[in-house]
Write an enzyme that holds these catalytic residues in place. Sequence first.
Site, short mmCIF file in Angstrom:
data_model
loop_
_atom_site.label_atom_id
_atom_site.label_comp_id
_atom_site.label_asym_id
_atom_site.label_seq_id
_atom_site.Cartn_x
_atom_site.Cartn_y
_atom_site.Cartn_z
N SER A 214 0.86 -1.19 0.00
CA SER A 214 0.00 0.00 0.00
C SER A 214 0.89 1.24 0.00
O SER A 214 2.01 1.20 0.54
CB SER A 214 -0.87 0.02 1.26
N TYR B 126 -1.28 -0.31 10.39
CA TYR B 126 -1.54 -0.76 9.02
C TYR B 126 -0.36 -0.41 8.11
O TYR B 126 0.12 -1.25 7.34
CB TYR B 126 -2.82 -0.09 8.48
N1 LIG Z 1 -8.82 -0.74 -1.67
C1 LIG Z 1 -7.78 0.10 -1.51
O1 LIG Z 1 -7.89 1.30 -1.73
C2 LIG Z 1 -6.43 -0.45 -1.11
C3 LIG Z 1 -5.34 0.40 -1.14
C4 LIG Z 1 -4.08 -0.08 -0.79
C5 LIG Z 1 -3.93 -1.42 -0.45
N2 LIG Z 1 -5.01 -2.25 -0.43
C6 LIG Z 1 -4.79 -3.65 -0.08
O2 LIG Z 1 -5.32 -4.48 -1.09
C7 LIG Z 1 -5.76 -5.71 -0.54
C8 LIG Z 1 -7.19 -5.98 -0.94
O3 LIG Z 1 -7.97 -4.85 -0.62
P1 LIG Z 1 -9.52 -4.78 -0.96
O4 LIG Z 1 -9.89 -3.34 -0.88
O5 LIG Z 1 -9.81 -5.56 -2.18
O6 LIG Z 1 -10.10 -5.53 0.32
P2 LIG Z 1 -11.56 -6.12 0.60
O7 LIG Z 1 -11.84 -5.87 2.03
O8 LIG Z 1 -12.53 -5.65 -0.42
O9 LIG Z 1 -11.31 -7.69 0.39
C9 LIG Z 1 -10.42 -8.37 1.21
C10 LIG Z 1 -10.69 -9.87 1.08
O10 LIG Z 1 -9.74 -10.53 1.93
C11 LIG Z 1 -10.43 -11.50 2.70
N3 LIG Z 1 -9.70 -11.73 3.93
C12 LIG Z 1 -9.60 -10.92 5.01
N4 LIG Z 1 -8.87 -11.53 5.96
C13 LIG Z 1 -8.50 -12.73 5.48
C14 LIG Z 1 -7.73 -13.81 6.00
N5 LIG Z 1 -7.25 -13.75 7.25
N6 LIG Z 1 -7.52 -14.88 5.21
C15 LIG Z 1 -8.04 -14.96 3.96
N7 LIG Z 1 -8.81 -13.98 3.43
C16 LIG Z 1 -9.02 -12.88 4.18
C17 LIG Z 1 -11.81 -10.90 2.93
O11 LIG Z 1 -12.76 -11.91 3.30
C18 LIG Z 1 -12.08 -10.27 1.57
O12 LIG Z 1 -12.65 -11.21 0.67
C19 LIG Z 1 -5.56 -5.59 0.98
O13 LIG Z 1 -4.33 -6.22 1.31
C20 LIG Z 1 -5.48 -4.09 1.20
O14 LIG Z 1 -4.73 -3.77 2.34
C21 LIG Z 1 -6.26 -1.80 -0.75
#
Ligand SMILES: NC(=O)c1ccc[n+]([C@@H]2O[C@H](COP(=O)([O-])OP(=O)(O)OC[C@H]3O[C@@H](n4cnc5c(N)ncnc54)[C@H](O)[C@@H]3O)[C@@H](O)[C@H]2O)c1
Length: 250
Positions: free
Chosen positions: A144, A154
């Site tokens: 991130s 985080y």
């Molecule tokens: N959306 C953003 O703007 C953004 C920005 C930077 C980084 N990220 C990173 O991208 C990744 C995905 O983000 P997103 O927005 O798609 O998230 P999201 O919350 O939409 O989806 C996350 C998925 O991970 C699953 N999950 C959570 N804990 C888990 C575990 N212990 N084991 C297996 N599965 C698990 C959840 O059930 C969900 O299906 C994350 O690592 C997040 O930190 C997101």
Amino acid sequence: MKFESRTALITGGAIGFGRAFARALVAEGASVVIADVDAEMAERTAAELVSAGGGAIAVDCDVADPDRVDAAVDAAIDRFGGVDIVINNAGLHLTKYNQPFGVLSRSEIRSLFDVNVMGVINTTLACRDSMRDRGGGVVLNISSMAGYLSATPYAVSKLTVRGLTVAFATELAPDRIRVNAIAPGLMNTENAIADLPRPLIHEFVHRLQLVHRLGKMDDIVSAMMFLCSDEASFITGETLKVSGGYPLNF
Ligand SMILES: NC(=O)c1ccc[n+]([C@@H]2O[C@H](COP(=O)([O-])OP(=O)(O)OC[C@H]3O[C@@H](n4cnc5c(N)ncnc54)[C@H](O)[C@@H]3O)[C@@H](O)[C@H]2O)c1
């Protein structure tokens, strides 16, 4: 097709980025294993991919638990013969984890690091032998932009993901496994947008970024497709920022 006869294991693949990655890889011929703690949603996503003609299975998997990760890899081997691509995408990212360490309980901090850091370690190590046996592979970690800029729990977890990217690129190179990461800025996944205050989203798009629009799923998917493909065969140990220029305007 670009990913014909390859199998990708995607953690957190039920929704958000993970589901978008799965759809894009399947459209290019890959089979996918949706490893997610939300078993019901993972099943739904896998069923959608299968009905579109793709190869997909769902596995109920908590990346914090090495035994359950091993079981997910076993399922990938049973169903598809092995793993070629690992996307370490599962992550906890609620606003809650962007507060100072002292505000959170120790057990909350531990849970965060168990998923965001140990999850990457558990999954990468569990897939290593299968990738090596198939002649090599690719690991893509989702870090991130927070990992460059702030010092919350985080952010530190995502800084560690960048560190793990370098460490595993080095450690797994003898097995012809490349390891890279993407550092997304603010992207329009449902959970992220629902979790953030409107004024902060406005501040990002209109002041902090150089490209004045919200990050789209396609922005991150195309970066993933490149880094996981043979076109990136000379790239390893890198973290690619996909953030509309944030934080150059900081
Ligand atoms: N959306 C953003 O703007 C953004 C920005 C930077 C980084 N990220 C990173 O991208 C990744 C995905 O983000 P997103 O927005 O798609 O998230 P999201 O919350 O939409 O989806 C996350 C998925 O991970 C699953 N999950 C959570 N804990 C888990 C575990 N212990 N084991 C297996 N599965 C698990 C959840 O059930 C969900 O299906 C994350 O690592 C997040 O930190 C997101």
